[in-house]
Write a protein that holds these residues in place. Structure first.
Motif, PDB file in Angstrom:
ATOM      1  N   ARG A   1      -4.835  -2.857  -0.516  1.00  0.00           N
ATOM      2  CA  ARG A   1      -3.178  -2.765  -0.409  1.00  0.00           C
ATOM      3  C   ARG A   1      -2.717  -2.422   0.847  1.00  0.00           C
ATOM      4  O   ARG A   1      -3.372  -1.611   1.633  1.00  0.00           O
ATOM      5  CB  ARG A   1      -3.025  -1.500  -1.547  1.00  0.00           C
TER       6      ARG A   1
ATOM      7  N   LEU B   1      -2.239   1.495   5.470  1.00  0.00           N
ATOM      8  CA  LEU B   1      -1.173   2.581   5.947  1.00  0.00           C
ATOM      9  C   LEU B   1      -2.329   3.869   6.180  1.00  0.00           C
ATOM     10  O   LEU B   1      -2.129   4.659   7.268  1.00  0.00           O
ATOM     11  CB  LEU B   1      -0.107   2.868   5.281  1.00  0.00           C
TER      12      LEU B   1
ATOM     13  N   LEU C   1       6.554   8.083   5.102  1.00  0.00           N
ATOM     14  CA  LEU C   1       6.809   6.551   4.992  1.00  0.00           C
ATOM     15  C   LEU C   1       8.401   6.454   5.108  1.00  0.00           C
ATOM     16  O   LEU C   1       9.070   6.957   4.322  1.00  0.00           O
ATOM     17  CB  LEU C   1       6.541   6.076   3.439  1.00  0.00           C
TER      18      LEU C   1
ATOM     19  N   ALA D   1       3.331  -3.865  -4.111  1.00  0.00           N
ATOM     20  CA  ALA D   1       2.768  -2.836  -3.620  1.00  0.00           C
ATOM     21  C   ALA D   1       1.456  -2.866  -3.977  1.00  0.00           C
ATOM     22  O   ALA D   1       0.350  -2.363  -3.445  1.00  0.00           O
ATOM     23  CB  ALA D   1       3.231  -1.443  -3.882  1.00  0.00           C
TER      24      ALA D   1
ATOM     25  N   GLU E   1       9.213   0.393   3.774  1.00  0.00           N
ATOM     26  CA  GLU E   1       8.304  -0.539   2.977  1.00  0.00           C
ATOM     27  C   GLU E   1       8.832  -1.529   2.214  1.00  0.00           C
ATOM     28  O   GLU E   1       9.909  -1.388   1.296  1.00  0.00           O
ATOM     29  CB  GLU E   1       7.529   0.535   1.855  1.00  0.00           C
TER      30      GLU E   1
ATOM     31  N   LEU F   1       5.113  -1.897   6.453  1.00  0.00           N
ATOM     32  CA  LEU F   1       5.376  -0.505   6.161  1.00  0.00           C
ATOM     33  C   LEU F   1       5.380   0.291   7.528  1.00  0.00           C
ATOM     34  O   LEU F   1       4.492  -0.012   8.567  1.00  0.00           O
ATOM     35  CB  LEU F   1       3.978   0.098   5.331  1.00  0.00           C
TER      36      LEU F   1
ATOM     37  N   ARG G   1      -0.566  -0.108   1.342  1.00  0.00           N
ATOM     38  CA  ARG G   1      -0.428   1.344   1.442  1.00  0.00           C
ATOM     39  C   ARG G   1      -1.901   1.892   1.956  1.00  0.00           C
ATOM     40  O   ARG G   1      -2.292   2.968   2.588  1.00  0.00           O
ATOM     41  CB  ARG G   1      -0.065   2.142   0.170  1.00  0.00           C
TER      42      ARG G   1
END
Length: 363
Positions: A249, A254, A64, A75, A67, A57, A251
């Protein structure tokens, strides 16, 4: 045709793709040629050229850009990113200080474990170990995960039930003539990687806050970032493991990196004190000449961006797992991998970042 030939053919085919319009380039911050390069990276990752990467990512200026997932989980998969957990624990220490549940980094750690005393080999220097000593991997305990002979090596800790007693029973570290003493080290601290010490920070936070670490993290850090379903590991005696094994996760990782980049702000609120983010990302110890400095459970590498050496922040975990923040590029990159125990796993992730991801950026 062999796999390497197939990979080369795939990259050649990708090079023939039509370039994206200029408007798309301005919107994404990636030029058309490097958009094709990112697709080529995806193909190379699938072919195993960068080890066992499971996700990539990339975000710039909070947007973003890229990804991709290379495992079956996609995800929503919670990935065990090992020692990335340590940087999360540093964030939680800062929140406990902000909430006045911990007096500060100078607080001695041993009083939080008075109920478990006495420990072996009592020594006033062990009694003086502070929160900051564990945050900077520079306590007086003989603990070094990079040395299989070390009594404090984390693999030895996992063999026993009582991790608290294991840690505080460790002898005081010695400094033979060929090693650098704290007073002779940059920042006055002799660094050695010690998971046991960070595990004690997690146990200490539970005692200081009156909550399980996973509950405190969920309420104070994860909920404001929209992080749900975090999966913690626990010591045999029940406390959450602040030293590693937290599954999140990609994300979520991130979001944690973006939090550092944005000085602790997320969603219009100050989630983590800005002053604490500065402390986490300020050099407090020196690892070595190749790996650079160390903050509060945060790596501080210098990397090359557009021909210049720039400062970065890193959350690293065994296997090539990395969250890298590059303030000069306003970039956060997440690379997750399952190359656990492989000596080149971090080097492969670093190549992916410095030779491919960073060159893809445009203003």
């Amino acid at each position: 045709m062999g796999r390497r030939q197939e990979w080369i053919a795939t990259i050649a085919a990708l090079a023939l793709l039509s370039p994206a319009p200029a408007a798309a380039q301005r919107e994404t911050g990636i030029n058309p040629a490097q958009q094709r390069s990112m697709l080529a990276i995806d193909a190379a990752v699938k072919d195993g050229a960068f080890g066992s990467v499971t996700s990539i990512l990339v975000a710039r200026n909070g947007q973003l850009l890229h990804e991709r997932y290379f495992d079956d989980g996609g995800a929503e998969e919670r990935r065990n990113t090992r020692s990335l957990t340590k940087t999360v624990t540093a964030m939680l220490v800062g929140l406990a200080i902000e909430q006045r549940k911990l007096s500060g980094v100078g607080a001695p750690v041993m009083p939080f474990f008075a109920d478990a005393a006495p420990f072996a080999a009592p020594d006033p220097r062990k009694d003086a170990i502070t929160v900051e000593d564990f945050l900077t991997m520079s306590s007086i305990l003989e603990c070094d995960d990079d040395n299989s002979f070390s009594r404090g090596n984390e693999e030895r800790m996992y063999l026993v039930e009582d991790w608290v007693r294991f840690t505080f029973d460790l002898p005081v570290r010695g400094f033979p003539a060929w090693s650098r003493k704290p007073e002779d080290s940059p920042y006055g601290r002799a660094w050695s990687y010690c998971t046991a010490g960070v595990s004690m920070l997690g146990a200490m936070l539970e005692r200081a806050t009156g909550e399980r670490l996973d509950v405190f993290a969920g309420r104070s850090l994860f909920a404001p970032l929209g992080i749900v379903g975090a999966e913690w590991q626990f010591a045999p005696t029940g406390f959450a493991q602040g030293g590693g094994g937290l599954s999140l996760r990609s994300r979520d990782l991130l979001a944690l990196g973006q939090l550092l980049l944005d000085g602790g702000r997320a969603g219009g609120r100050q989630v983590l004190p800005q002053a604490w983010v500065r402390e986490m990302t300020t050099p407090h110890a020196h690892v070595d000449d190749s790996r650079g400095d160390y903050g509060y459970l945060t790596w501080l590498p210098q990397i090359t961006f557009r021909g210049a050496r720039v400062q970065a922040f890193g959350m690293y975990g065994n296997g090539g797992n990395k969250v890298v923040v590059v303030p000069a590029a306003r970039l956060v990159a997440v690379i997750t991998s399952t190359g656990y125990g492989q000596p080149n796993a971090h080097a492969l992730s670093e190549r992916l970042l410095t030779e491919h991801i960073l060159p893809s950026l445009v203003d």
